[in-house]
Design an enzyme around this catalytic site. Structure first.
Site, PDB file in Angstrom:
ATOM      1  CG  ASP A 111      32.578  44.199  38.164  1.00  0.00           C
ATOM      2  OD1 ASP A 111      32.672  43.777  39.336  1.00  0.00           O
ATOM      3  OD2 ASP A 111      33.574  44.509  37.473  1.00  0.00           O
ATOM      4  CD  GLU A 128      35.174  48.834  42.025  1.00  0.00           C
ATOM      5  OE1 GLU A 128      35.357  50.005  42.442  1.00  0.00           O
ATOM      6  OE2 GLU A 128      35.461  48.481  40.871  1.00  0.00           O
ATOM      7  CE  LYS A 157      35.065  42.272  40.347  1.00  0.00           C
ATOM      8  NZ  LYS A 157      35.232  43.738  40.515  1.00  0.00           N
ATOM      9  CG  ASP A 195      33.285  47.964  36.664  1.00  0.00           C
ATOM     10  OD1 ASP A 195      34.385  47.391  36.619  1.00  0.00           O
ATOM     11  OD2 ASP A 195      32.962  48.727  37.604  1.00  0.00           O
ATOM     12  CB  SER A 196      37.456  46.329  32.872  1.00  0.00           C
ATOM     13  OG  SER A 196      37.081  44.961  32.828  1.00  0.00           O
ATOM     14  CD  GLU A 251      42.129  46.645  40.094  1.00  0.00           C
ATOM     15  OE1 GLU A 251      40.928  46.328  40.275  1.00  0.00           O
ATOM     16  OE2 GLU A 251      42.514  47.296  39.109  1.00  0.00           O
TER      17      GLU A 251
END
Ligand code: KIV
Length: 271
Positions: free
Chosen positions: A90, A122, A120, A51-52, A189
């Site tokens: 993501d 978070e 993925k 999602d970057s 991270e």
């Protein structure tokens, strides 16, 4: 019978074997067909449609604005390019935190519409039920702890996480929960290398670091950072392999000069 030079696809099982055999896992982000094709051809093990994309592709300040439809668009482009690597996508902010049904529905869209191999998300304890439900539906899940950019407004800063014992203990606790919930792998991270070592030694699943030191089972970088396209972002953990910002800028200047001077196109470059 398999064709002679058929490429063997990397799977979540391959990553597990790599950890068990002490072979480090290479992972980069990708968001489009052309770049993903080069990275896959180079032999990268894993591509993450991160999602970057919200930052490096769309120019947003954070990862929060990107939508599920936009992530699926990027993922479709990457999937079309890859013959060998595992492609993980993501789940964007706001598409899984509500409840496990929402998390499952978002994951199913990514798998069905993009043809992704895994998702993925978070977070720790708070997403364990969602992970169980997604994995229960047959979708591999990668976890993400430490600096989790979707929570940037809670943290208030992109500084190193889990430097004190209390936060380090919580992170280790959450890492165990994610493994028990069924995650096939975990991203850590921006945490101290010492903690990265503890977590990767403690967990059976592969641990991939971004700013988590040398002892984890693999490394991931944002492709634009690693290639030097993002010129202003220089955290300590980043190794730049190219300075593409300058190279592309110089090439563009030369092109402009050639067009203005009527040097381009020449006799051979026309019909
Ligand atoms: O979105 C992303 O690029 C990521 C990596 C930093 C792991 O989540």
């Amino acid at each position: 019978m398999a064709a002679k030079n058929e490429i063997k696809r990397i799977t979540t099982n391959t990553l597990q074997s790599m950890k068990e055999n002490g072979e480090k896992i290479s992972m980069l982000t990708a968001y489009d067909f052309s770049m993903a094709k080069i990275l896959d051809d180079a032999g990268i093990d894993v591509l993450l449609v991160g999602d970057s994309a919200s930052n490096v592709m769309a120019g947003h300040e954070t990862t929060l604005p990107i939508t599920l439809d936009q992530m699926i668009y990027h993922a479709q482009s990457v999937i079309r390019a890859c013959n060998r690597c595992l492609v993980i996508v993501d789940l964007p902010f706001g598409t899984y935190q509500g409840n496990s049904k929402e998390a499952l529905n978002s994951s199913i869209r990514i798998m069905k519409e993009a043809g992704a191999h895994a998702v993925k998300l978070e977070g720790g304890e708070e997403v364990q039920e969602s992970i169980k439900r997604i994995v229960g539906a047959g979708v591999p899940v990668m976890g993400h702890l430490g600096l989790t950019p979707q929570s940037i407004y809670k943290f208030g800063t992109y500084a190193v996480r889990a430097k004190d014992d209390e936060e380090a203990d919580i992170l280790l606790h959450n890492a165990r929960i994610l493994q028990d919930a069924g995650c096939f792998s975990l991203v850590l991270e921006k945490i101290p290398a010492k903690l990265g070592k503890i977590v990767s030694e403690e967990l059976k699943i592969p641990v991939i670091g971004i700013g988590a030191g040398m002892h984890v089972d693999g490394q991931v970088l944002v492709m634009h950072d690693m290639l030097g396209i993002t010129a202003e972002f220089s955290p300590r953990f980043l190794r730049r392999y190219l300075d593409l910002y300058s190279e592309i800028k110089d090439a563009t200047k030369q092109y402009i000069k050639d067009v203005k001077s009527k040097d381009f196109p020449n006799e051979k470059e026309q019909y």
